[in-house]
Design an enzyme around this catalytic site. Structure first.
Site, PDB file in Angstrom:
ATOM      1  N   TYR A 158       0.842  -1.205   0.000  1.00  0.00           N
ATOM      2  CA  TYR A 158       0.000   0.000   0.000  1.00  0.00           C
ATOM      3  C   TYR A 158       0.878   1.256   0.000  1.00  0.00           C
ATOM      4  O   TYR A 158       0.639   2.209  -0.754  1.00  0.00           O
ATOM      5  CB  TYR A 158      -0.951  -0.006   1.215  1.00  0.00           C
ATOM      6  CG  TYR A 158      -1.606   1.346   1.427  1.00  0.00           C
ATOM      7  CD1 TYR A 158      -2.592   1.809   0.550  1.00  0.00           C
ATOM      8  CD2 TYR A 158      -1.226   2.179   2.486  1.00  0.00           C
ATOM      9  CE1 TYR A 158      -3.164   3.062   0.717  1.00  0.00           C
ATOM     10  CE2 TYR A 158      -1.804   3.424   2.665  1.00  0.00           C
ATOM     11  CZ  TYR A 158      -2.765   3.860   1.777  1.00  0.00           C
ATOM     12  OH  TYR A 158      -3.330   5.109   1.945  1.00  0.00           O
ATOM     13  N   LYS A 162       1.017   4.310  -2.876  1.00  0.00           N
ATOM     14  CA  LYS A 162       0.823   5.754  -2.666  1.00  0.00           C
ATOM     15  C   LYS A 162       2.077   6.542  -3.070  1.00  0.00           C
ATOM     16  O   LYS A 162       1.976   7.649  -3.600  1.00  0.00           O
ATOM     17  CB  LYS A 162       0.462   6.044  -1.200  1.00  0.00           C
ATOM     18  CG  LYS A 162      -0.859   5.464  -0.742  1.00  0.00           C
ATOM     19  CD  LYS A 162      -2.035   5.952  -1.566  1.00  0.00           C
ATOM     20  CE  LYS A 162      -2.487   7.355  -1.234  1.00  0.00           C
ATOM     21  NZ  LYS A 162      -3.690   7.731  -2.037  1.00  0.00           N
TER      22      LYS A 162
END
Ligand code: NDP
Length: 321
Positions: A158, A162
């Site tokens: 994750y 980002k």
């Protein structure tokens, strides 16, 4: 004015849509599917929604899907991006592609639309603070970027999604002369407008519902969802806003979080002991959020306030024991 919010049904986006409607904006929100009422009915029920909220379907990965969506919008808030930490079996497909291609797809549509004057992308401290070069003396600020190689090494998918998405966003904006601002929040907590649980509020739920015997030996940044929504709006409305804005009330060890929760909610089975992960007690990293406070004038609500609002909302939504 008409503005667009991508991923309108999400935890942060729902708050942003509410704030925009409260301030008189016309909002076009995108969702993955209009047929799932659990993702849209809370939005349709917001004050002003009937008159000023339009919901449309748009797939992050479909080329050109946002071209019509951003048409006639003065501002675009791109919040849609998958946020989960567990159950990642295919990081490229589950996290990285929707984050990176999705962002580029939205920005491409914005750069083609003459009406769009500014784009605000919801990035994260995930794109800022995950770097092995950080030392105990580093003050994390807007000049810091996470290191993609380190993310890959740590299998922090994750965080990688980002980081890459924000890097690509800046590259694209520079090339195309797009007016881009990013908001980089840490763990966002607070009341839920939507009936489903998101990843960051689930962390708080798991600290109060007996699913944890020990709390983690880790420090995280925390911030309230109302402040995050406000930061997006301030960044959009302030003509001088530029670059990135770290949006973090404080970085705290889980010990402080559970202590505050225990004080507020002695009736819940909140863990009292820290896990033994073989490391000394983690120390919070230093962070500067002066840019957001001084340039945009945001004042943060406290961790205690945000935890209380989060738990009260979890209770109302029948998530608590
Ligand atoms: P939610 O999970 O509540 O919302 C995520 C949104 O993204 C949903 O609208 C979801 O659509 C949409 N989305 C997810 N995956 C896809 C996909 N593959 N295709 C299309 N849409 C997709 O998360 P949050 O509100 O917490 O997060 C919103 C944004 O804020 C994200 O960009 C996240 O990275 C960022 N952020 C969140 C933090 C937090 O602590 N919550 C901290 C820092 C940044 P659907 O409704 O269809 O599922």
């Amino acid at each position: 004015a008409l503005v667009c919010v991508t991923g309108a049904s999400g935890f942060i986006a729902s708050f942003l849509v509410k704030l925009l409607l409260d301030r008189g904006y016309k909002v076009r929100g995108t969702v993955r599917s209009l047929t799932d009422p659990s993702r849209t009915s809370h939005l349709r029920g917001l004050p002003g929604a009937e008159e000023r909220l339009e919901l449309v379907e748009a797939d992050l990965l479909k080329d050109g899907a946002f071209n019509d969506v951003v048409k006639d919008c003065q501002g675009v808030f791109h919040t849609a991006s998958p946020f989960f930490l567990a159950g990642v079996t295919d990081p490229e497909r589950q996290l990285i592609q929707p984050a990176v291609q999705g962002t580029l797809n939205v920005l491409e549509a914005c750069s083609r639309s003459p009406s769009v004057a500014k784009v605000v992308v919801t990035s994260s401290t995930a794109a800022v603070a995950y770097n092995p070069k950080r030392t105990p003396d580093t003050v994390v600020d807007e000049s810091c970027f996470s290191d993609p190689d380190y993310c890959r090494e740590m299998k922090a998918w994750y965080i990688l999604s980002k980081t890459l998405a924000e890097q690509e966003a800046w590259k694209f904006a520079k090339e195309k002369g797009l007016n881009l601002v990013t908001i980089n929040p840490a763990m966002v907590i607070g009341p839920l407008l939507q009936p489903t649980l998101n990843t960051s509020c689930e962390i708080i739920l798991k600290l109060i519902n007996g699913s944890k015997t020990h709390y983690s030996n880790a420090c995280l940044g925390w911030v309230g969802v109302g402040d995050v929504a406000e930061a997006h709006l301030l960044a959009y409305e302030n003509p001088n806003a530029s670059g990135r804005y770290l949006c973090v009330e404080r970085v705290a060890h889980y010990e402080d979080v559970v202590e505050t929760l225990r004080k507020l909610y002695p009736e819940y089975p909140i863990p009292t002991e820290c896990e033994d992960n073989g490391s000394p007690k983690a120390t919070p990293y230093a962070i500067s959020t002066r840019k957001l406070q001084e340039e945009l004038g945001l004042r943060f609500h406290s961790l205690e306030h945000n935890l209380k609002e989060c738990v009260e909302s979890l209770k109302l939504n029948h998530f608590t024991p």
